[in-house]
Enzyme design. Structure first.
Site, PDB file in Angstrom:
ATOM      1  N   ASP A 180      35.455 -81.206  36.809  1.00  0.00           N
ATOM      2  CA  ASP A 180      35.488 -82.619  36.406  1.00  0.00           C
ATOM      3  C   ASP A 180      36.242 -82.842  35.101  1.00  0.00           C
ATOM      4  OD1 ASP A 180      33.628 -83.174  38.580  1.00  0.00           O
ATOM      5  OD2 ASP A 180      32.066 -82.357  37.282  1.00  0.00           O
ATOM      6  N   LYS A 219      41.725 -82.902  36.113  1.00  0.00           N
ATOM      7  CA  LYS A 219      42.927 -82.197  36.592  1.00  0.00           C
ATOM      8  C   LYS A 219      43.822 -83.100  37.425  1.00  0.00           C
ATOM      9  CE  LYS A 219      40.181 -79.135  38.432  1.00  0.00           C
ATOM     10  NZ  LYS A 219      38.924 -79.538  37.767  1.00  0.00           N
ATOM     11  N   GLY A 220      43.210 -83.941  38.259  1.00  0.00           N
ATOM     12  CA  GLY A 220      43.996 -84.800  39.143  1.00  0.00           C
ATOM     13  C   GLY A 220      44.944 -85.692  38.382  1.00  0.00           C
ATOM     14  N   GLY A 271      36.745 -83.573  43.753  1.00  0.00           N
ATOM     15  CA  GLY A 271      37.220 -84.945  43.747  1.00  0.00           C
ATOM     16  C   GLY A 271      38.227 -85.129  42.646  1.00  0.00           C
ATOM     17  N   HIS A 272      39.507 -85.130  42.977  1.00  0.00           N
ATOM     18  CA  HIS A 272      40.544 -85.327  41.965  1.00  0.00           C
ATOM     19  C   HIS A 272      40.874 -86.814  41.890  1.00  0.00           C
ATOM     20  CE1 HIS A 272      42.041 -80.880  41.967  1.00  0.00           C
ATOM     21  NE2 HIS A 272      40.788 -81.036  41.644  1.00  0.00           N
ATOM     22  N   ARG A 274      34.304 -61.984  57.739  1.00  0.00           N
ATOM     23  CA  ARG A 274      35.288 -61.810  58.811  1.00  0.00           C
ATOM     24  C   ARG A 274      34.863 -62.451  60.129  1.00  0.00           C
ATOM     25  NH1 ARG A 274      35.398 -55.547  57.536  1.00  0.00           N
ATOM     26  NH2 ARG A 274      33.230 -56.167  57.277  1.00  0.00           N
ATOM     27  N   GLN A 322      37.617 -77.548  40.916  1.00  0.00           N
ATOM     28  CA  GLN A 322      36.456 -77.165  40.113  1.00  0.00           C
ATOM     29  C   GLN A 322      36.885 -76.658  38.729  1.00  0.00           C
ATOM     30  OE1 GLN A 322      36.331 -75.717  43.585  1.00  0.00           O
ATOM     31  NE2 GLN A 322      35.341 -77.595  44.196  1.00  0.00           N
ATOM     32  N   THR A 329      30.697 -71.989  42.283  1.00  0.00           N
ATOM     33  CA  THR A 329      31.247 -72.301  43.593  1.00  0.00           C
ATOM     34  C   THR A 329      31.541 -70.981  44.319  1.00  0.00           C
ATOM     35  OG1 THR A 329      32.815 -73.745  44.747  1.00  0.00           O
ATOM     36  CG2 THR A 329      33.686 -72.451  42.882  1.00  0.00           C
ATOM     37  N   GLN A 367      25.213 -87.887  38.801  1.00  0.00           N
ATOM     38  CA  GLN A 367      25.395 -88.015  37.363  1.00  0.00           C
ATOM     39  C   GLN A 367      25.624 -86.641  36.748  1.00  0.00           C
ATOM     40  OE1 GLN A 367      22.595 -90.481  35.293  1.00  0.00           O
ATOM     41  NE2 GLN A 367      23.176 -89.719  33.284  1.00  0.00           N
TER      42      GLN A 367
END
Length: 423
Positions: free
Chosen positions: A13, A16-17, A40-41, A143, A224, A239, A304
């Protein structure tokens, strides 16, 4: 030929976007290298806010090709809705967006497995976004997974059925109350697969190799943040992919010696979503004000975000692990109005002051040691040059640069692409 990386240095958060969007005009190719649709970017320009989940943030620029790399996991249903949301902007998605055949697919049963697994943990849950990403990466390393290239095979549905049946047996094993209609979910999934087929699938490592030979400039976009990396983050509250610079090599098939600049993005403070340790977290009115002014709610999940003071111990660690060459500080405008700012410069770890990031940063082991700075009142959102910034903010920036030993090249003073100051 240029291959540069852009990644987050905190718990995601970081913004980056927006920065990818700002930088895209300098690059021929924007390539996403890991993560799934929990990312979410957010991009904001011309009075419109856009949230991208899987599609790289260069999609709004006419001259850039956008690549979804093999390190990404794709939910065809979410992806279909994302493309539908872009249709009103008259973008040439077909020619601007290409997908690696080696990228793994998130199945409906992956999402159900995610929910069953998290429900079974009770109070020990890790704060999953429940989008099936963890189970998809588990199938990848185990795999068992299905990949985008499998869609082109005649027996794709048989392969799907075998894996989905296995997942249902695993869901039953968890013995939790998960209500679902798989037939309905599968109908939606296979409709989305047909839409996915309309795009071009590529052998992305070969595509990237040829692009480099042709002298194309490439920006690799992470999702992320570094402290959520499965190896170097605050495990197990992380993640499922490598969010650090190494993930760009494995997630796109780019050799390490081809990478030039590593842009590291961080907020002027720190936020975290979900569970996990957070040494500088604020539980008072200051933290609540940060969240309100910074609009700290997940662009995809709506959750939040927890807020706290800037942590230089963690930031220095992320810079080292990634080999960051340039820093970009986001949301400096959010700190306007605070009388005093604090920056964590060390941890008191089991009674001893340390400046490195230790194995365990749980609150029983770590207490932050702070340095205080004078705040500023000035509204930054209309400023356009570094010289216009208040002296207190400049001192704050210069202290960070001195401690981290990497220059801060961009200071963001608002969500719009125009609210970006180059130093």
């Amino acid at each position: 030929m240029t291959v540069d990386l852009l990644l987050g240095l905190q718990w995601g958060d970081e913004g980056k976007g927006k920065i990818v969007d700002v930088l895209t005009s300098n690059y021929d190719i924007i390539a996403r290298f890991q993560g799934g649709p929990n990312a979410g970017h957010t991009l904001e320009f011309d009075g419109i806010k856009h949230v991208l989940r899987t599609i790289p943030s260069g999609i709004f620029h006419k001259n850039s090709v956008n690549v979804i790399g093999n390190g990404v996991v794709i939910d065809p249903v979410v992806f279909q809705k994302e493309i539908e949301g872009l249709e009103k902007f008259n973008l040439d998605i077909k020619s601007k967006l290409i997908i690696s055949r080696k990228a793994h697919l998130i199945l409906p049963t992956h999402r159900l497995l995610d929910a069953a697994s998290e429900a079974s943990k009770g109070k020990a849950k890790i704060g999953s976004t429940l989008k099936g990403i963890g189970p998809t990466y588990m199938d990848k390393t185990g795999r068992n997974g299905l990949r985008v290239g499998d869609i082109e095979l005649e027996d794709f549905k048989e392969r799907y059925r075998a894996l989905a049946d296995k997942h249902e047996a695993m869901i039953a094993f968890y013995d939790v109350n998960i209500q679902y209609n798989l037939a309905e979910l599968e109908k939606e999934f296979f409709e989305a697969i047909e839409d996915l087929k309309k795009l071009d699938f590529i052998d992305s490592e070969e595509y990237m190799h040829q692009a480099q030979k042709a002298g194309k400039s490439i920006l690799c976009e992470g999702a992320q943040g570094s402290l959520l990396d499965v190896d170097f983050g605050t495990y197990p509250f992380v993640t499922s992919s490598n969010t650090t610079a190494a993930g760009a090599c494995t997630g796109l098939g780019i050799a390490p010696n081809k990478i030039k600049e590593v842009y590291g993005i961080f907020k002027a403070y720190v936020t975290r979503v979900g569970s996990g340790p957070f040494p500088t977290e604020l539980f008072d009115e200051v933290g609540a004000t940060m969240a309100k002014v910074g609009n700290e709610f997940g662009s995809v999940t709506g959750r939040q975000r927890r807020c706290g003071w800037l942590d230089l111990v963690a930031l220095k660690y992320a810079v080292q692990v990634n080999g960051v060459t340039q820093l970009m500080m986001m949301k400096g405008d959010v700190l306007s109005g605070f009388e005093t700012l604090k920056v964590c410069t060390e941890y008191n770890y089991k009674g001893q002051n340390i400046s490195h990031f230790p194995y365990n940063i749980e609150p029983e082991n770590v207490t932050p040691v702070y340095k205080e700075f004078k705040g500023w009142k000035q509204d930054l959102t209309g400023l356009t040059t570094y010289d216009q910034l208040p002296i207190e903010l400049k001192e704050y920036i210069e202290f960070i640069e001195k401690e981290i030993e990497v220059p801060i090249k961009i200071v963001s003073v608002g969500p719009d692409r125009k609210q970006t100051i180059t130093k």
